[in-house]
Design an enzyme around this catalytic site. Structure first.
Site, PDB file in Angstrom:
ATOM      1  CB  SER A 179      -0.889  -0.012   1.253  1.00  0.00           C
ATOM      2  OG  SER A 179      -1.518   1.237   1.462  1.00  0.00           O
ATOM      3  CE1 TYR A 234      -4.823  -2.346   4.556  1.00  0.00           C
ATOM      4  CE2 TYR A 234      -3.860  -0.177   4.206  1.00  0.00           C
ATOM      5  CZ  TYR A 234      -4.356  -1.365   3.704  1.00  0.00           C
ATOM      6  OH  TYR A 234      -4.364  -1.572   2.343  1.00  0.00           O
TER       7      TYR A 234
END
Length: 250
Positions: A142, A155
């Site tokens: 990400s 996350y």
């Protein structure tokens, strides 16, 4: 150089979002695909694609459970005839909350799916890939593999770990003909980001930050995944490729 016809792939989290887009792209490119997902939506994939059922296989499993994970890999491998050329670790979880409000149970679930399952599936796939002297492992990182994010401590930590795991596994397995790389999607038009897209404050802030002036689509990610799965990337390994409209370049 870019031909992947006849290859065999295992894709996790393929029932929706980025995972489904990659399943669709790889199937259309002539790849036989086994999809592992916990969602009941996995059983609708063939119908959604109008696909030949002999080329799309589905395995429903909870990747947070190591026993279930191992069985699902073995089942997927069996359905592919005992070989796997490509593993795409696309399954993932996110929960947006301030760190003080985040439960340790949620932390463990996110780390378990986003990191531990990737580690274990990669090891299982690498054993098979070493037998043939080649393989492609593609992890979903990400932009938060690099950026800190906001209200996303678990996350972003998990995606930072994916970057380091990708480098470490590449260092160990490159000599065996296995390339391990990661893709770093930016702000994508998926259900994972529905809350951000609908946020009247955050949504315009995000769009203003993206040099391309648009959110990404699952198809944007699928194209890079196909490059990383093809012979064109045989000397590309241990790296993170942003698909973010330029966010990390700002």
């Amino acid at each position: 150089m870019f031909d992947i016809t006849g290859k065999k792939a295992i894709i996790t989290g393929g029932a929706q979002g980025l995972g489904f887009s990659m399943v669709q792209a790889f199937y259309q490119a002539g790849v036989e695909v086994a999809v592992i997902d916990i969602s009941d939506g996995i059983f609708e994939i063939c119908d959604k694609l109008g696909a030949d059922a002999s080329k799309i296989h589905t395995v429903q499993a909870d990747l947070l459970n190591i026993e279930s994970l191992t069985k699902s890999f073995e089942e997927a491998l069996s359905k592919l005839g005992g070989t796997v050329d490509i593993l795409i670790n696309s399954a993932g979880l996110i929960q947006r909350k301030p760190a003080f409000e985040f439960s340790i149970e949620s932390w463990n679930r996110i780390m378990g799916l986003n990191v531990t399952s990737v580690f274990e599936l990669s090891r299982l796939a690498a054993v098979e890939m070493m037998k043939q002297g080649s393989g492609k492992i593609i992890n979903m990182g990400s932009i938060l593999s690099v950026l800190g994010g906001f209200n996303a401590a678990a996350y972003s930590t998990s995606k930072g770990a994916i970057l380091q795991l990708t480098k470490s596994l590449s260092n160990e397995w490159a000599e065996h003909g296995i390339q391990v790389n990661a893709i770093a999607p930016g702000y994508m038009l998926t259900t994972m980001n529905t809350d951000l897209m609908n946020d009247p404050v955050r949504s315009p802030q995000i769009e203003a930050r993206i040099p391309a002036k648009r959110w990404g689509t699952p198809e944007d990610v699928a194209g890079v995944a196909m490059f990383l799965a093809s012979p064109a990337s045989d000397y590309v390994t241990g790296t993170l490729i942003p698909v973010d409209g330029g966010v990390l370049g700002r």
